[in-house]
Design a protein around this motif. Structure first.
Motif, PDB file in Angstrom:
ATOM      1  N   MET A   1       0.842  -1.188   0.000  1.00 48.93           N
ATOM      2  CA  MET A   1       0.000   0.000   0.000  1.00 48.93           C
ATOM      3  C   MET A   1       0.880   1.242   0.000  1.00 48.93           C
ATOM      4  N   LYS A   2       0.780   2.043  -1.043  1.00 49.67           N
ATOM      5  CA  LYS A   2       1.581   3.249  -1.160  1.00 49.67           C
ATOM      6  C   LYS A   2       0.957   4.388  -0.349  1.00 49.67           C
ATOM      7  N   LEU A   3       1.843   5.161   0.257  1.00 50.96           N
ATOM      8  CA  LEU A   3       1.399   6.339   1.005  1.00 50.96           C
ATOM      9  C   LEU A   3       1.872   7.597   0.297  1.00 50.96           C
ATOM     10  N   PRO A   4       1.080   8.678   0.346  1.00 46.58           N
ATOM     11  CA  PRO A   4      -0.216   8.759   1.019  1.00 46.58           C
ATOM     12  C   PRO A   4      -1.313   8.070   0.220  1.00 46.58           C
ATOM     13  N   LEU A   5      -2.339   7.626   0.896  1.00 39.20           N
ATOM     14  CA  LEU A   5      -3.524   7.120   0.213  1.00 39.20           C
ATOM     15  C   LEU A   5      -4.146   8.244  -0.587  1.00 39.20           C
ATOM     16  N   LYS A   6      -4.548   7.946  -1.817  1.00 39.95           N
ATOM     17  CA  LYS A   6      -5.102   8.976  -2.694  1.00 39.95           C
ATOM     18  C   LYS A   6      -6.305   8.446  -3.456  1.00 39.95           C
ATOM     19  N   GLY A   7      -7.053   9.376  -4.053  1.00 38.58           N
ATOM     20  CA  GLY A   7      -8.094   9.025  -5.007  1.00 38.58           C
ATOM     21  C   GLY A   7      -9.468   8.846  -4.401  1.00 38.58           C
ATOM     22  N   ILE A   8     -10.303   8.121  -5.131  1.00 32.95           N
ATOM     23  CA  ILE A   8     -11.680   7.851  -4.712  1.00 32.95           C
ATOM     24  C   ILE A   8     -11.724   6.496  -4.021  1.00 32.95           C
ATOM     25  N   ILE A   9     -12.143   6.517  -2.761  1.00 34.67           N
ATOM     26  CA  ILE A   9     -12.237   5.298  -1.952  1.00 34.67           C
ATOM     27  C   ILE A   9     -13.684   5.199  -1.467  1.00 34.67           C
ATOM     28  N   PRO A  10     -14.548   4.504  -2.195  1.00 42.23           N
ATOM     29  CA  PRO A  10     -15.964   4.465  -1.807  1.00 42.23           C
ATOM     30  C   PRO A  10     -16.175   3.831  -0.432  1.00 42.23           C
ATOM     31  N   PRO A  11     -17.054   4.411   0.385  1.00 38.50           N
ATOM     32  CA  PRO A  11     -17.484   3.761   1.616  1.00 38.50           C
ATOM     33  C   PRO A  11     -18.551   2.731   1.238  1.00 38.50           C
ATOM     34  N   MET A  12     -18.111   1.545   0.928  1.00 39.05           N
ATOM     35  CA  MET A  12     -18.975   0.553   0.288  1.00 39.05           C
ATOM     36  C   MET A  12     -20.165   0.176   1.163  1.00 39.05           C
ATOM     37  N   VAL A  13     -21.342   0.114   0.554  1.00 35.45           N
ATOM     38  CA  VAL A  13     -22.512  -0.376   1.273  1.00 35.45           C
ATOM     39  C   VAL A  13     -22.316  -1.860   1.546  1.00 35.45           C
ATOM     40  N   THR A  14     -23.032  -2.369   2.533  1.00 35.17           N
ATOM     41  CA  THR A  14     -22.984  -3.792   2.844  1.00 35.17           C
ATOM     42  C   THR A  14     -24.228  -4.464   2.273  1.00 35.17           C
ATOM     43  N   PRO A  15     -24.089  -5.233   1.188  1.00 34.69           N
ATOM     44  CA  PRO A  15     -25.264  -5.893   0.605  1.00 34.69           C
ATOM     45  C   PRO A  15     -25.832  -6.953   1.551  1.00 34.69           C
ATOM     46  N   LEU A  16     -27.111  -6.826   1.845  1.00 31.66           N
ATOM     47  CA  LEU A  16     -27.770  -7.753   2.756  1.00 31.66           C
ATOM     48  C   LEU A  16     -28.964  -8.407   2.079  1.00 31.66           C
ATOM     49  N   SER A  17     -29.247  -9.637   2.479  1.00 27.97           N
ATOM     50  CA  SER A  17     -30.445 -10.327   2.009  1.00 27.97           C
ATOM     51  C   SER A  17     -31.617  -9.999   2.929  1.00 27.97           C
ATOM     52  N   GLU A  18     -32.785 -10.450   2.545  1.00 27.85           N
ATOM     53  CA  GLU A  18     -33.972 -10.220   3.370  1.00 27.85           C
ATOM     54  C   GLU A  18     -33.824 -10.858   4.744  1.00 27.85           C
ATOM     55  N   ALA A  19     -33.055 -11.957   4.796  1.00 27.44           N
ATOM     56  CA  ALA A  19     -32.839 -12.660   6.065  1.00 27.44           C
ATOM     57  C   ALA A  19     -31.726 -12.033   6.897  1.00 27.44           C
ATOM     58  N   GLN A  20     -31.241 -10.850   6.476  1.00 26.25           N
ATOM     59  CA  GLN A  20     -30.177 -10.132   7.187  1.00 26.25           C
ATOM     60  C   GLN A  20     -28.860 -10.898   7.197  1.00 26.25           C
ATOM     61  N   THR A  21     -28.663 -11.685   6.149  1.00 22.31           N
ATOM     62  CA  THR A  21     -27.374 -12.319   5.933  1.00 22.31           C
ATOM     63  C   THR A  21     -26.656 -11.579   4.807  1.00 22.31           C
ATOM     64  N   LEU A  22     -25.378 -11.858   4.637  1.00 21.55           N
ATOM     65  CA  LEU A  22     -24.613 -11.181   3.599  1.00 21.55           C
ATOM     66  C   LEU A  22     -25.068 -11.638   2.220  1.00 21.55           C
ATOM     67  N   ASP A  23     -25.350 -10.684   1.357  1.00 21.65           N
ATOM     68  CA  ASP A  23     -25.697 -10.966  -0.040  1.00 21.65           C
ATOM     69  C   ASP A  23     -24.380 -11.152  -0.799  1.00 21.65           C
ATOM     70  N   CYS A  24     -23.879 -12.380  -0.809  1.00 20.06           N
ATOM     71  CA  CYS A  24     -22.539 -12.644  -1.343  1.00 20.06           C
ATOM     72  C   CYS A  24     -22.454 -12.393  -2.847  1.00 20.06           C
ATOM     73  N   LYS A  25     -23.490 -12.748  -3.585  1.00 16.73           N
ATOM     74  CA  LYS A  25     -23.495 -12.475  -5.020  1.00 16.73           C
ATOM     75  C   LYS A  25     -23.480 -10.970  -5.270  1.00 16.73           C
ATOM     76  N   GLY A  26     -24.310 -10.245  -4.519  1.00 16.71           N
ATOM     77  CA  GLY A  26     -24.340  -8.799  -4.659  1.00 16.71           C
ATOM     78  C   GLY A  26     -23.017  -8.164  -4.259  1.00 16.71           C
ATOM     79  N   LEU A  27     -22.362  -8.724  -3.251  1.00 14.22           N
ATOM     80  CA  LEU A  27     -21.066  -8.208  -2.826  1.00 14.22           C
ATOM     81  C   LEU A  27     -20.052  -8.296  -3.952  1.00 14.22           C
ATOM     82  N   LYS A  28     -19.997  -9.425  -4.607  1.00 12.67           N
ATOM     83  CA  LYS A  28     -19.049  -9.571  -5.723  1.00 12.67           C
ATOM     84  C   LYS A  28     -19.404  -8.615  -6.862  1.00 12.67           C
TER      85      LYS A  28
END
Length: 307
Positions: A1-28
């Motif tokens: 990891m090069k310093l300083p950190l630069k650029g656009i670093i999205p605060p990624m949403v956490t994809p969830l299923s209706e059952a409140q589990t991780l939406d793994c397909k959506g995550l990928k």
């Protein structure tokens, strides 16, 4: 990891299923969408990622799955902010084992703290962290507004940057001024409307929530700001302002942009839009409005050539 950190670093949403589990397909899908958009890193478990609302088990699963999918193509930053000192360390060490590159930590957000108590907290925490870390200034959630003096003290403890989500442009400029002679220390803005001015003044980039939906748009603005292309900056900023006035305002609540971003990703077929309690997803007329706005933006947000 090069310093300083630069650029656009999205605060990624956490994809969830209706059952409140991780939406793994959506995550990928989401990670590939972000990387294809040219982002410089990915930030997990921030405000847009609903980090404090997720169980430790779900946080750990997200970190492991995301690091595996990213596979070192860009740095992965992990939010470890918690009311529990031990909880922060637990997530930090899991992040290190999973292959993350850096941590992001704000002061605990329940008890009001003095400046001395904040510094003492980081003096205790920093030596135990297994990865480099950025200090996170987000007074809307912590009730604590970190000063450049405080951040300088934490830098001496090993911080590699500050993410400023105060929403105060004067405070942002104060951070930039305070660290202008420390080239390896990043000043990253959390308010995406300040992105261009931050870069023009010497800042290093943005953790821009809207980049979840339109990563190429925000990367284009970052690049235009680096090259000081004022005409292009103006054109792109008009699009981002329009997004704030439409997609982000389909409901009137303090968390409306977080819900709107997830809703937009769902409409785009990238991931599901279920929210972790206490938040709830948008539906009905509000979802229909966002769908209409997305059609409006389609012609100007999926390209990196001049708008």
């Amino acid at each position: 990891m090069k310093l300083p950190l630069k650029g656009i670093i999205p605060p990624m949403v956490t994809p969830l299923s209706e059952a409140q589990t991780l939406d793994c397909k959506g995550l990928k899908n989401l990670i590939e969408h972000l990387l294809e958009g040219g982002v410089s890193g990915i930030f997990l478990l921030g405000t847009n990622g609903e980090g404090p609302s997720l169980s430790y088990a779900l946080r750990k699963q997200l970190i492991s799955e995301a690091c595996n999918i990213v596979d070192k193509r860009v740095p992965v930053l992990v939010g470890i902010t918690d009311t529990s000192f031990g909880g922060s360390l637990e997530i930090a060490h899991h992040a290190q084992r999973a292959g993350a590159d850096a941590l992001v930590v704000a002061p605990p957000y329940y008890f009001p703290l003095s400046e001395k108590e904040i510094i003492d907290y980081f003096r205790a925490l920093a030596p135990l962290l297994p990865l480099p870390f950025l200090i996170y200034n987000i007074p809307s959630c912590t009730k604590l507004n970190l000063s450049p003096k405080t951040v300088k003290s934490v830098k001496e403890l090993g911080a590699i940057g500050v993410k400023d989500s105060s929403g105060d442009e004067a405070m942002l400029y104060a951070f930039i001024e305070a660290f202008k002679d420390t080239p390896d220390f990043s000043v990253i803005v959390g308010n995406e409307l300040f992105l261009s001015n931050a870069v023009l003044e010497g800042g290093h980039g943005a953790v821009a929530g809207g980049a979840n939906v339109f990563p190429k748009l925000f990367v284009a603005l970052y690049e235009a700001s680096l090259s000081k292309d004022k005409q292009r900056i103006t054109k792109i900023q008009k699009v981002i302002l329009r997004m704030h006035d439409t997609i982000y305002k389909v409901e009137d609540s303090p968390t409306r942009s977080i819900k709107a971003i997830k809703c937009a990703l769902s409409i785009m077929g990238i991931c599901e839009d279920h929210m972790a309690a206490p938040l709830f997803r948008l539906n009905g007329n509000r979802r229909s409005k966002i769908e209409g706005y997305l059609q409006e933006f389609e012609s100007v947000t999926h390209i990196r050539s001049p708008l």
